[in-house]
Design an enzyme around this catalytic site. Structure first.
Site, PDB file in Angstrom:
ATOM      1  N   GLN A 143       0.834  -1.194   0.000  1.00 58.44           N
ATOM      2  CA  GLN A 143       0.000   0.000   0.000  1.00 58.44           C
ATOM      3  C   GLN A 143       0.878   1.257   0.000  1.00 58.44           C
ATOM      4  OE1 GLN A 143      -3.212  -0.361  -0.393  1.00 58.44           O
ATOM      5  NE2 GLN A 143      -3.679   1.825  -0.412  1.00 58.44           N
TER       6      GLN A 143
ATOM      7  N   SER B  27      -5.923   1.131   4.540  1.00 60.90           N
ATOM      8  CA  SER B  27      -6.669   0.395   3.525  1.00 60.90           C
ATOM      9  C   SER B  27      -7.242  -0.857   4.168  1.00 60.90           C
ATOM     10  CB  SER B  27      -5.751  -0.016   2.374  1.00 60.90           C
ATOM     11  OG  SER B  27      -6.393  -1.019   1.598  1.00 60.90           O
TER      12      SER B  27
ATOM     13  N   HIS C 113      -7.833  -3.453   2.785  1.00 61.61           N
ATOM     14  CA  HIS C 113      -7.191  -4.626   2.182  1.00 61.61           C
ATOM     15  C   HIS C 113      -6.084  -5.206   3.057  1.00 61.61           C
ATOM     16  CE1 HIS C 113      -9.213  -5.042  -1.722  1.00 61.61           C
ATOM     17  NE2 HIS C 113      -9.449  -3.739  -1.596  1.00 61.61           N
TER      18      HIS C 113
ATOM     19  N   GLU D 287     -18.533   1.157  -4.367  1.00 58.72           N
ATOM     20  CA  GLU D 287     -17.663   0.146  -4.988  1.00 58.72           C
ATOM     21  C   GLU D 287     -18.393  -1.194  -5.009  1.00 58.72           C
ATOM     22  OE1 GLU D 287     -13.747  -0.280  -3.308  1.00 58.72           O
ATOM     23  OE2 GLU D 287     -13.151   1.772  -3.822  1.00 58.72           O
TER      24      GLU D 287
HETATM   25 ZN   LIG Z   1     -11.174  -3.022  -2.552  1.00 55.33          ZN
END
Ligand SMILES: [Zn+2]
Length: 229
Positions: free
Chosen positions: A122, A148, A150, A201
């Protein structure tokens, strides 16, 4: 007469002996059962706190945070997925496999695109953006390292064969309608930017466990709303 008395006495001893052994065994078993129950409770609590881990622009993770049991789930990935981003946290692997299989059984092919991203990755992405577009633009598109979701290994960006995963496609609509059944939510729903800080998203799903996922889906809220933060 003496013989009869002896037999009766022996029987009494055997009877009480048997009761003694029985009571002892039962007590021991009960003790073990309550012990197991305690362990399960601890495990459940640990699992819950993992499932409901909140990462957003206000809540970040440390440089050293690595999800528990990182593993590559048995699903198909898009051709451009890097090895690192094929990994997910251990608790999410099976639910994700079940979700992708259920979609396939209904004629919908979902592909993994990007799941785990380390702090370092990241950082690279963020720094490259800053270099090419300046800090202000970078901040509006890319999460700062540590911020993030993620990095939790609890989310994954899904795509389809056309790499065009938007609202209205068969794949995105199936995902939005069904992912909660497997413990996932659309993490950044349409029109919820004030709550999540991130635009819609349709491809980014987050594992929160079945109970939270159903509540969030039924009430059309976000993870932030659910955690009341
Ligand atoms: Zn994502």
């Amino acid at each position: 007469m003496k013989k009869v008395f002896k037999i009766i006495l022996s029987l009494i001893i055997i009877f009480f002996g048997a009761i003694y052994i029985l009571v002892n065994t039962v007590l021991k078993e009960n003790y073990n059962i309550s012990d197991i129950k305690n362990n399960l409770t601890k495990e459940t609590i640990n699992k819950k706190s993992q499932e409901l881990l909140l990462v957003n622009d206000q809540n970040g993770l440390g440089k050293d945070y690595i999800p528990e049991g990182l593993t590559i789930p048995n699903i198909k990935f898009s051709s451009n997925s890097a090895n690192e981003e094929k990994h997910v946290a251990g608790i999410m692997a099976k639910p994700l496999e079940k979700l992708v299989k259920a979609a396939k059984d209904e004629g919908v092919t979902l592909l993994g695109n990007s799941a785990y991203r380390s702090y370092k990755s990241q950082e690279k992405v963020y720094n490259n953006r800053v270099k090419s577009q300046g800090r202000k633009l970078a901040d509006s598109y890319v999460a700062k390292p540590g911020f993030s979701e993620h990095q939790t290994g609890l989310c994954i960006d899904i795509t389809n064969k056309d790499k065009y995963f938007v609202e209205g496609t068969k794949e995105a609509d199936w995902l939005a309608k069904n992912c909660y059944k497997f413990g996932f939510i659309i993490r950044y729903p349409k029109g919820k930017k004030t709550s999540t800080g991130i635009d819609y998203e349709p491809w980014h799903i987050r594992y929160v466990g079945k109970e939270a996922a159903k509540y969030i889906y039924d009430n059309k809220i976000t993870l932030e709303d659910y955690l009341n933060k």
